[in-house]
Design an enzyme around this catalytic site. Structure first.
Site, mmCIF file in Angstrom:
data_model
loop_
_atom_site.group_PDB
_atom_site.id
_atom_site.type_symbol
_atom_site.label_atom_id
_atom_site.label_comp_id
_atom_site.label_asym_id
_atom_site.label_seq_id
_atom_site.Cartn_x
_atom_site.Cartn_y
_atom_site.Cartn_z
ATOM 1 N N LYS A 67 -8.856 -2.166 0.307
ATOM 2 C CA LYS A 67 -8.707 -1.360 1.509
ATOM 3 C C LYS A 67 -9.450 -0.030 1.404
ATOM 4 C CE LYS A 67 -6.347 -4.098 4.153
ATOM 5 N NZ LYS A 67 -7.055 -4.758 5.293
ATOM 6 N N ARG A 112 0.828 -1.202 0.000
ATOM 7 C CA ARG A 112 0.000 0.000 0.000
ATOM 8 C C ARG A 112 0.866 1.257 0.000
ATOM 9 N NH1 ARG A 112 -1.969 1.044 4.292
ATOM 10 N NH2 ARG A 112 -1.128 -0.579 5.654
ATOM 11 N N LYS A 170 -3.886 -12.822 11.321
ATOM 12 C CA LYS A 170 -5.348 -12.885 11.262
ATOM 13 C C LYS A 170 -5.833 -14.019 10.369
ATOM 14 C CE LYS A 170 -6.542 -8.889 9.728
ATOM 15 N NZ LYS A 170 -5.179 -8.512 9.290
ATOM 16 N N THR A 171 -5.286 -14.076 9.164
ATOM 17 C CA THR A 171 -5.719 -15.096 8.203
ATOM 18 C C THR A 171 -5.294 -16.482 8.658
ATOM 19 O OG1 THR A 171 -5.604 -13.512 6.383
ATOM 20 C CG2 THR A 171 -5.569 -15.837 5.801
ATOM 21 N N SER A 198 -1.762 -6.274 9.080
ATOM 22 C CA SER A 198 -1.244 -7.237 8.114
ATOM 23 C C SER A 198 0.008 -7.915 8.641
ATOM 24 C CB SER A 198 -0.929 -6.519 6.802
ATOM 25 O OG SER A 198 -0.387 -7.401 5.867
ATOM 26 N N ASP A 247 -10.575 -10.727 7.257
ATOM 27 C CA ASP A 247 -9.939 -9.416 7.383
ATOM 28 C C ASP A 247 -10.863 -8.276 7.795
ATOM 29 O OD1 ASP A 247 -7.470 -7.936 7.118
ATOM 30 O OD2 ASP A 247 -8.297 -7.033 5.310
ATOM 31 N N HIS A 276 -11.244 -4.274 11.758
ATOM 32 C CA HIS A 276 -10.161 -4.884 10.988
ATOM 33 C C HIS A 276 -9.788 -6.185 11.698
ATOM 34 C CE1 HIS A 276 -5.832 -4.654 9.261
ATOM 35 N NE2 HIS A 276 -6.653 -5.219 8.390
ATOM 36 N N ARG A 319 1.290 -12.217 -2.100
ATOM 37 C CA ARG A 319 -0.114 -12.340 -1.692
ATOM 38 C C ARG A 319 -0.865 -13.361 -2.543
ATOM 39 N NH1 ARG A 319 -2.258 -9.543 2.920
ATOM 40 N NH2 ARG A 319 -0.708 -7.956 3.414
#
Length: 529
Positions: A201, A58, A242-243, A238, A257, A220, A321
């Protein structure tokens, strides 16, 4: 220049009516276009791999919100939410529309953000690149048919022109790259970057503005549910897990997410998953690995001439990714909704190596750590980040939060009270020393700790209070070495641990001072006073 929406709405309509605007293409049709246009390569796994050029993460310094009277006072302006005036935005918007008008082909997708029908946001996505359109189809919620897509009256439109480069001196941007949100015109305008994550995002930021206006918590976080209906949320930036931690074989995934929390419970904002792929293996993360198949978009992964994928190679970036629709995961909740959570996990990747691997928080501590949002930016997540950098990201998602942080924190506190939720802070970062000296906490240990937290086994465990941070640390967790539970024991020199811990405590205090007198009661309960 006129600032009414009529001219630009008509320009969008004209783009959509162009014979070369390819509407709601299937995955196979997009594959053909991606290969034909040399936008990506087919891999042995059946996934498409695309490269995003020099921008592999990003670009937060290039993100803007248009200043408009109707909501100007609502936005928490500053380094994260940078203002751009409406006239400047419209001039650039007009240039981008003219640029796209001249293109031989455009790709159009219509879908939704938000699985709760009462607050679903209908979307139109206009892409210059075919693989970006496939990404959008994977990440947003797909309509059931092309006929349904044709009937969608868009609530927000993404206009993505990654090969259009802005001129900062003329266009009012900070660089050639721009990500601009206009709530008045209901537009997300993206250019100068091929990093597809900007689309997802940006819409998350939009939802983080719209949902709290309806007294709905936007988060988030990832979420899953157990066989007994017990729901767990995993907050974190990130790279904090989380994933990975929400994709558990014995629990159904709600989403990985972005979620909302309303009077009925939890709902997913997205229709897909955007997983980090660096060092991915079937052994460590089988659900994610097996989700990478036909229809998946890989970003910046190293692939040889025969289509073989090397997930361990970071030649292009650490931030490789995989974007896949949520139905690529077998064990999911359909539709992506569930009851109120029983457990909340705050994930932090502590590069100092001083926070406990797991600790139970009081409500006031939960508010403190939610507002603090301490973690480390991991390599590749943003442009210029090459090794972990300690940082504070309010609400574990500051780059995507347009409103004042206290709006989100107050909603969280209300929900914790109302639904009697247990909250834990989990460090997925380092132990035994800071980054470069200590080691990353073993993922298997983290899984065991998290499993016992969300199943309620830790609820009535015996805890000891950490003398530095005031956190409640479980004395014993089955399958986890006691030496790592209290971080001071994992360091070879306790005095060095205390020195490093005190450094982090000072950083917490300095960061929290920005919230002012209104948050003094929460600051005192943080455990550092």
């Amino acid at each position: 220049m006129a600032t009414d929406t009529y001219t630009y709405t008509n320009k969008i309509k004209n783009l959509l009516k162009k014979p070369s605007s390819l509407f709601q293409l299937s995955t196979t049709e997009l594959y053909y276009k991606i290969i034909e246009n040399n936008e990506g390569e087919l891999t042995e796994l059946g996934a498409i791999n695309a490269r995003t050029g020099k921008y592999t993460g990003r670009s937060p310094k290039d993100k803007f919100i248009v200043t408009e009277p109707s909501y100007k006072d609502d936005i928490d302006w500053g380094e994260v939410n940078q203002p751009i005036d409406e006239e400047t935005f419209l001039k650039l918007y007009d240039k981008v529309l003219d640029y796209l008008e001249a293109k031989d082909e455009l790709y159009v997708f219509k879908g939704y953000a938000g699985s709760d029908k009462k607050t679903t946001l209908p979307l139109t996505v206009i892409n210059e690149l075919a693989w970006h359109n496939l990404f959008a189809q994977n990440m947003f919620i797909r309509p059931e048919s092309k006929k349904e897509a044709e009937s969608i009256d868009s609530g927000f439109t993404i206009v993505s022109a990654p090969k259009f480069k802005a001129d900062p001196a003329v266009d009012g941007t900070n660089s050639e790259t721009f990500i601009i949100v206009s709530f008045k015109h209901k537009i997300v305008l993206i250019g100068g970057t091929e990093y597809a994550g900007e689309m997802k995002k940006s819409i998350f930021s939009v939802m983080n503005y719209l949902l709290p206006k309806g007294n709905i918590m936007s988060m988030h976080c990832s979420a899953n549910v157990g066989k007994k209906g017990d729901v767990a949320l995993f907050f974190g930036l990130s790279g904090t897990g989380k994933t990975t931690l929400s994709a558990a074989a014995d629990r159904k995934l709600i989403g990985d997410d972005e979620h909302g929390w309303n009077e009925d419970g939890i709902f997913n904002i997205e229709g897909g998953c955007y997983a980090k792929a660096i060092n991915l293996s079937r052994k460590k993360e089988p659900q994610i690995y097996d989700a990478i198949k036909y229809g998946t978009v890989l970003e910046n992964v190293v692939v040889d001439s025969e289509g073989h994928v090397d997930f361990d190679d970071n030649y292009y970036t650490e931030n490789t990714r995989a974007a896949y629709p949520i139905h690529h995961i077998d064990n999911i909740v359909v539709p992506s909704k569930a009851a109120h959570p029983n457990t909340i996990i705050f994930l932090t990747a502590d590069a100092f190596g001083v926070l406990p691997p797991i600790s139970k928080l009081t409500k006031q501590q939960a508010m403190y750590h939610f507002l603090s949002g301490f973690t480390s930016k991991l390599a590749g997540t943003e442009r210029g980040v090459t090794e972990p950098e300690p940082s504070f990201s309010t609400c574990f998602g500051a780059p995507f939060m347009p409103l004042n942080a206290k709006v989100y924190a107050n909603l969280l506190g209300e929900h914790i009270d109302k639904h009697d939720v247990d909250v834990y802070l989990v460090n997925t970062g380092w132990t035994g020393g800071k980054y470069g000296v200590g080691r990353r906490i073993n993922l298997n240990y983290t899984r065991k700790m998290v499993d016992q937290a969300i199943t309620g086994e830790l609820k009535n465990a015996e805890f000891t209070k950490d003398e530095m941070f005031g956190l409640n640390i479980p004395k014993d967790i089955e399958g986890v070495p006691q030496t790592i539970l209290n971080p001071i024991n994992a360091w070879s020199k306790p005095e060095e641990y205390k020195e490093q811990a005190q450094d982090l405590i000072s950083r917490f205090k300095d960061n929290f001072a920005k919230f002012g007198e209104d948050a003094e009661d929460i600051a005192q309960a943080g455990g550092f006073e």
